[in-house]
Design a protein around this motif. Structure first.
Motif, PDB file in Angstrom:
ATOM      1  N   ALA A 447       0.824  -1.210   0.000  1.00 14.69           N
ATOM      2  CA  ALA A 447       0.000   0.000   0.000  1.00 14.69           C
ATOM      3  C   ALA A 447       0.857   1.257   0.000  1.00 14.69           C
ATOM      4  CB  ALA A 447      -0.936  -0.003   1.201  1.00 14.69           C
ATOM      5  N   ALA A 448       2.038   1.194   0.666  1.00 12.39           N
ATOM      6  CA  ALA A 448       2.918   2.357   0.699  1.00 12.39           C
ATOM      7  C   ALA A 448       3.419   2.725  -0.691  1.00 12.39           C
ATOM      8  CB  ALA A 448       4.095   2.081   1.635  1.00 12.39           C
ATOM      9  N   GLU A 449       3.372   1.791  -1.623  1.00 16.70           N
ATOM     10  CA  GLU A 449       3.748   2.062  -3.006  1.00 16.70           C
ATOM     11  C   GLU A 449       2.583   2.624  -3.815  1.00 16.70           C
ATOM     12  OE1 GLU A 449       5.502  -1.385  -4.775  1.00 16.70           O
ATOM     13  OE2 GLU A 449       6.736  -1.846  -3.016  1.00 16.70           O
ATOM     14  N   GLY A 450       1.456   2.871  -3.150  1.00 17.25           N
ATOM     15  CA  GLY A 450       0.284   3.403  -3.837  1.00 17.25           C
ATOM     16  C   GLY A 450      -0.571   2.358  -4.501  1.00 17.25           C
ATOM     17  N   LEU A 451      -0.384   1.098  -4.132  1.00 12.83           N
ATOM     18  CA  LEU A 451      -1.158   0.020  -4.741  1.00 12.83           C
ATOM     19  C   LEU A 451      -2.433  -0.239  -3.966  1.00 12.83           C
ATOM     20  CD1 LEU A 451       1.684  -2.562  -5.521  1.00 12.83           C
ATOM     21  CD2 LEU A 451       0.743  -0.807  -7.024  1.00 12.83           C
ATOM     22  N   ARG A 452      -3.461  -0.600  -4.674  1.00 13.13           N
ATOM     23  CA  ARG A 452      -4.694  -1.074  -4.043  1.00 13.13           C
ATOM     24  C   ARG A 452      -4.525  -2.564  -3.792  1.00 13.13           C
ATOM     25  NH1 ARG A 452     -10.706   0.548  -4.893  1.00 13.13           N
ATOM     26  NH2 ARG A 452     -11.612  -0.620  -3.196  1.00 13.13           N
ATOM     27  N   VAL A 453      -4.716  -2.995  -2.548  1.00 13.79           N
ATOM     28  CA  VAL A 453      -4.373  -4.356  -2.159  1.00 13.79           C
ATOM     29  C   VAL A 453      -5.640  -5.152  -1.896  1.00 13.79           C
ATOM     30  CG1 VAL A 453      -3.004  -5.797  -0.601  1.00 13.79           C
ATOM     31  CG2 VAL A 453      -2.255  -3.465  -1.126  1.00 13.79           C
ATOM     32  N   LEU A 454      -5.704  -6.345  -2.491  1.00 13.70           N
ATOM     33  CA  LEU A 454      -6.801  -7.283  -2.258  1.00 13.70           C
ATOM     34  C   LEU A 454      -6.229  -8.582  -1.697  1.00 13.70           C
ATOM     35  CD1 LEU A 454      -8.936  -6.947  -5.536  1.00 13.70           C
ATOM     36  CD2 LEU A 454      -9.381  -5.902  -3.309  1.00 13.70           C
ATOM     37  N   HIS A 514      -2.512   3.208   3.819  1.00 13.54           N
ATOM     38  CA  HIS A 514      -1.231   3.454   3.155  1.00 13.54           C
ATOM     39  C   HIS A 514      -1.413   3.775   1.680  1.00 13.54           C
ATOM     40  CE1 HIS A 514       1.240   2.493   6.605  1.00 13.54           C
ATOM     41  NE2 HIS A 514       0.605   1.341   6.779  1.00 13.54           N
ATOM     42  N   THR A 515      -2.350   3.077   1.034  1.00 10.60           N
ATOM     43  CA  THR A 515      -2.627   3.368  -0.376  1.00 10.60           C
ATOM     44  C   THR A 515      -3.193   4.779  -0.517  1.00 10.60           C
ATOM     45  OG1 THR A 515      -3.155   1.032  -0.710  1.00 10.60           O
ATOM     46  CG2 THR A 515      -3.883   2.575  -2.411  1.00 10.60           C
ATOM     47  N   ALA A 516      -4.132   5.123   0.346  1.00 10.90           N
ATOM     48  CA  ALA A 516      -4.742   6.446   0.277  1.00 10.90           C
ATOM     49  C   ALA A 516      -3.701   7.543   0.494  1.00 10.90           C
ATOM     50  CB  ALA A 516      -5.851   6.552   1.320  1.00 10.90           C
ATOM     51  N   LEU A 517      -2.810   7.356   1.471  1.00  7.99           N
ATOM     52  CA  LEU A 517      -1.790   8.362   1.740  1.00  7.99           C
ATOM     53  C   LEU A 517      -0.797   8.483   0.589  1.00  7.99           C
ATOM     54  CD1 LEU A 517      -1.032   7.914   5.544  1.00  7.99           C
ATOM     55  CD2 LEU A 517      -2.113   9.862   4.407  1.00  7.99           C
ATOM     56  N   ALA A 518      -0.459   7.356  -0.043  1.00 10.43           N
ATOM     57  CA  ALA A 518       0.467   7.417  -1.171  1.00 10.43           C
ATOM     58  C   ALA A 518      -0.124   8.241  -2.314  1.00 10.43           C
ATOM     59  CB  ALA A 518       0.805   6.000  -1.642  1.00 10.43           C
ATOM     60  N   ILE A 519      -1.392   8.006  -2.639  1.00  9.64           N
ATOM     61  CA  ILE A 519      -2.048   8.786  -3.696  1.00  9.64           C
ATOM     62  C   ILE A 519      -2.195  10.247  -3.261  1.00  9.64           C
ATOM     63  CG2 ILE A 519      -4.200   9.078  -4.968  1.00  9.64           C
ATOM     64  CD1 ILE A 519      -2.518   6.790  -5.985  1.00  9.64           C
ATOM     65  N   ALA A 520      -2.510  10.474  -1.979  1.00  7.47           N
ATOM     66  CA  ALA A 520      -2.655  11.844  -1.483  1.00  7.47           C
ATOM     67  C   ALA A 520      -1.357  12.620  -1.633  1.00  7.47           C
ATOM     68  CB  ALA A 520      -3.101  11.818  -0.022  1.00  7.47           C
ATOM     69  N   ARG A 521      -0.227  11.973  -1.325  1.00  7.29           N
ATOM     70  CA  ARG A 521       1.062  12.665  -1.472  1.00  7.29           C
ATOM     71  C   ARG A 521       1.329  13.015  -2.930  1.00  7.29           C
ATOM     72  NH1 ARG A 521       2.668   9.142   2.800  1.00  7.29           N
ATOM     73  NH2 ARG A 521       3.220   7.512   1.289  1.00  7.29           N
ATOM     74  N   GLN A 522       1.029  12.085  -3.831  1.00  7.16           N
ATOM     75  CA  GLN A 522       1.240  12.364  -5.249  1.00  7.16           C
ATOM     76  C   GLN A 522       0.355  13.516  -5.730  1.00  7.16           C
ATOM     77  OE1 GLN A 522       0.858   8.772  -7.648  1.00  7.16           O
ATOM     78  NE2 GLN A 522       1.629   7.530  -5.949  1.00  7.16           N
TER      79      GLN A 522
END
Length: 853
Positions: A447-454, A514-522
């Motif tokens: 998720a820290a890499e901006g991936l959506r995890v399933l 973590h995914t949400a924060l990665a996209i938010a930073r971008q």
């Protein structure tokens, strides 16, 4: 209810396009009869019954009674011109609304030429194969051919409040879905068996005609002011007529003076301006791929202080691809975006991820999983085209996971594949704490890499009756799938523009923190405050939530129902909230927001019906364009109204001052009517076409409660109009003193008034500091200026026309003096504009916005 379509069954690939076109020509469109279109005669009748034209008819009758046949005919000629302009303007507005109605017509997903495609619902024909999904409005009567957990709300037809299940397997009679009903659960496929008036909705006489539009707040305010002014104007006109008759003994001329004053006071332009501004404003928005379903949304866009946006499809491209695969027990994730071929350890992971997805996928994540399966597992034993789906368990707010039960041709037991939020899958597998922690660490890393995890799990079930819930299966954890949905390239700049405009952007998503924060930073949304998750939101009371809203810009793991509470909390803080949504459960939050925004391409029919705006392009840039447009509409509307107020001051003054000073009439009905040729087009065309002020998106939003007719606007219009009245009176006295002829003085005063009107338009095109410096050319203003100059030249230079206006041509020195008075008016407007800018009511202080907002 209609009989099921009895023609031959449609090919499983659907109709071909040529056959669909042929049937459409034979059967007609799939729509109920539309309300009759108002023709030119109806518009003309409506215009002629307006108060202004009734007053003009009375003035014409008085001229005939006085024996002034030429004046009466001249008046009627101008009436014809003004009526023509008004009818054209109204027709243009109606055409804009017709285009909007076509854009807002429902669409359907059909199989044609062997592939799914979106078509307008009105183009459906019998035999079409329609694909239904949760949230869709059934576009025609269908005979269902396949259904998966399908339930439909038929309360529109039956009044039954509970959705009706539509099981197809094992049914002995045709299972129907009826036009206008709503899919509340599951998915299905149906063959169109009745369209338009032949559908169930058409047979029972239901009408889909548009309901009369409710007046917007600005329209109500304007109507109230017009009513007050009209009542006061008629009273003053009656008083003027009586005073003129008593003091001068000329009752017919007194009545004419009174009617002239009534025409001068009556602000009949204001309702026309509002209608055209809102109609053309919505049309311009539609050209920018933003459909305004409710007019108040156009008014409120400029006041938006908080944009609540979802991540997928709005901030990101909504085109997902599998990037990482991590199988339980592997040391590290395996890249999945390379050439075909994967280690055997992750074959089962991708295999069960595919089985847990729909074969005909419309969800971007399921499409990405299916593409990855075809890429890496083609020609292997891990793809199972011959397996049969037995049942499935849908995603629910209580459990963010879905399972699909399959039967293999060569084994008796059933196989169950599940996928969903990693924490939900871990919960289904009942894992020990140590393994949970290990999986959570891998989820955080992906998720820290901006991936959506399933997460993905599998189970085996005995054939026979299936358990009621997913928890009853004995699941084994298989692994994690990381999907990427890249950020749209225009988003960071757009969010920076929002920040400069005092608009706070918050992201609401169901993704992992973590995914949400990665996209938010971008995207430029990372303000340092921790994200607020859905479970944390449930534990906060209203006061604690209000405290968190002050600096939180990322809300993750949020359920659709929780969006409603967030919208209400932002509104309680005094914010004007716009919120995007696309699902069935988003509808309450979309309705609760000041401006609900639905996604046109990926949104459900329910979301679109609940929303005030529909983004046909499904991206953040379109939403920001709508905000810019909202500010532009409100600002230009204020400019137009300030102009109307200012231009009526000298007209009213020139109707009253002659009585007070014992002068003959300066303005007559024909003069006021000729001025309408300038005022109406200027209000409705010139100001509506003005672009956004250069600094408008660097100013804070206006308060939502800001009134259109506030003290600043009234002061600006009054001061501008008073200055012009003074200059016109000076011009009249100048002409009268220099020549001793009332006709020359009247002509000079009228010339200054007309040129002053043009100067007033120019002065009000820009209110920003610097006035009109560098402002783009407005073609409508150019045409109006040229036409006005030509009309003025004809009136002043052609004696026969001048006599109809009771004019005598002023000598050239007086005309040059008149031009000087007009230049003085332009200077006065510039000075008074600066005064008005300083006196203007300051907007509410900009709320504290974190750097990321």
């Amino acid at each position: 209810m209609p009989e099921p379509f009895s023609g031959p069954a449609t090919d499983p690939a659907g109709l071909c396009t040529d056959e669909a076109v042929r049937r459409l020509a034979t059967q007609g469109p799939n729509e109920l009869p539309a309300p009759p279109r108002r023709g030119a005669a109806g518009l003309l009748r409506e215009v002629l019954l307006e108060p202004m034209f009734l007053l003009l008819a009375a003035c014409g009758a008085i001229y005939l009674a006085l024996g002034d046949r030429h004046e009466a005919l001249m008046l009627l000629g101008f009436v014809a011109v003004v009526v023509g302009i008004t009818v054209v303007q109204k027709r243009r507005s109606e055409r804009s609304l017709e285009v909007l109605r076509e854009l807002s017509s429902p669409r359907a997903l059909v199989l044609r030429d062997g592939r799914p495609q979106r078509v307008a619902a009105r183009e459906l024909v019998t035999g079409d194969l329609v694909l239904l999904a949760e949230g869709d409005r059934v576009p025609a009567d269908l005979r269902l051919r396949a259904a998966s957990n399908l339930a439909i709300d038929e309360s529109l037809l039956t009044g039954e409040s509970l959705p009706v299940a539509k099981p197809v397997a094992g049914a002995t009679a045709p299972v129907l879905a009826f036009a206008g009903t709503l899919v509340t659960q599951g998915s299905g496929q149906g063959e169109v068996c009745a369209t338009g008036p032949r559908s169930a909705l058409g047979r029972i006489g239901a009408s889909l005609r548009a309901q009369p539009a409710e007046p917007t707040p600005v329209q109500r305010e304007t109507q109230r002011i017009v009513t007050w002014v009209a009542a006061g104007g008629l009273a003053l006109a009656a008083a003027l007529a009586g005073a003129w008759g008593l003091t001068r003994g000329d009752w017919l001329h007194g009545l004419l003076a009174g009617l002239t004053l009534a025409m001068a006071i009556l602000p009949e332009e204001l309702p026309v301006v509002l209608t055209i501004f809102l109609g053309l404003g919505a049309w311009r928005l539609a050209r920018e791929q933003v459909l305004a379903r409710r007019m108040p949304a156009v008014e409120l866009l400029g006041a938006t202080t908080v944009l609540c946006v979802d991540k997928t499809g709005t901030l990101t491209r909504n085109h997902m691809a599998v990037r990482q695969l991590w199988a339980d027990g592997a040391a590290r994730p395996q890249a999945a975006d390379g050439p075909p071929g994967l280690p055997e350890a992750v074959h089962a992971l991708l295999e069960y991820a595919v089985l847990a997805s729909h074969r005909r996928a419309f969800d971007p994540m399921e499409q990405a999983i299916g593409e990855a399966g075809q890429h890496h597992l083609a020609r292997t034993e891990h793809l199972h085209a011959d397996w049969t789906l037995v049942d499935d368990y849908a995603l629910s707010p209580q459990l963010l996971a879905m399972s699909r039960v399959w039967r293999s041709p060569d084994r008796q037991d059933l196989l169950v594949a599940a996928k969903g939020a990693p924490e939900a899958i871990v919960d289904l597998c009942h894992l020990p704490d140590a393994q949970r922690a290990h999986i959570a660490a891998q989820v955080a890393r992906l998720a820290a890499e901006g991936l959506r995890v399933l997460g993905v799990a599998r189970a085996i079930a005995r054939a026979g009756a299936l358990p009621p819930g997913q928890h009853d299966f004995d699941f084994a954890f298989v692994g994690l799938v990381g999907l990427a949905d890249p950020l749209r390239p225009e988003v960071p700049a757009a969010i920076a523009e929002c920040r400069a405009a005092g608009i706070r952007v918050v992201m609401i998503t169901g993704d992992h923190p973590h995914t949400a924060l990665a996209i938010a930073r971008q995207a430029g949304l990372d303000g340092g405050a921790p994200p607020l998750t859905g479970p944390e939101l449930d534990r906060l009371d209203d006061a604690a939530l209000a405290a968190r809203l002050a600096d939180t810009c990322v809300f993750c793991r949020v359920q659709p129902e929780q969006k409603l509470r967030l919208v209400q909390a932002f509104r309680a803080r005094g914010d004007t909230v716009a919120m995007t949504g696309d699902g069935v459960n988003d509808a309450p939050a979309l309705q609760a927001a000041h401006i609900g925004v639905a996604m046109g391409a990926r949104g459900t029919d329910v979301a679109r019906e609940a929303a005030a705006l529909v983004l046909l392009a499904d991206d953040f840039g379109a939403l920001l364009t709508a905000v810019r447009h909202g500010r532009r509409v409100f600002a230009n509307l204020r400019k137009a109204i300030a102009f109307v107020l200012a231009v009526h001051v000298p007209i009213v003054g020139l109707s009253v001052v002659p009585l007070l000073l014992g002068w003959p009439m300066v303005l007559m009905p024909v003069h006021i009517l000729s001025l309408q040729l300038i005022i109406d087009p200027a209000c409705a065309i010139v100001f509506e076409a003005e672009p956004l002020e250069p600094a408008a998106m660097r100013a804070p939003p206006r308060p939502a409660e800001a009134r259109l007719f506030d003290a600043a606007l009234l002061w600006r219009g009054g001061v501008q109009g008073a200055g012009l009245l003074g200059l016109v009176l000076l011009a009249y006295l100048h002409g009268r003193t220099a020549t001793g002829q009332d006709e020359v003085a009247r002509a000079l005063a009228f010339t200054v008034l007309v040129l002053g009107n043009l100067a007033l338009i120019q002065a009000n095109r820009r209110w920003a500091p610097g006035g009109g410096a560098g402002q783009p050319w407005n073609r409508a203003f150019g045409w109006i200026s040229a036409g006005t100059a030509l009309l003025l030249a004809v009136v002043l230079c052609v004696p026969a026309v001048g006599r109809l206006f009771a004019f005598s041509t002023p000598p050239w020195p007086l005309l040059l003096a008149g031009a000087g008075y007009a230049l003085a008016a332009l200077g006065w407007f510039a000075i008074s504009g600066r005064w008005a800018a300083r006196r203007a009511l300051r907007p509410a202080p900009r709320p504290a916005i974190p750097p990321s907002a």
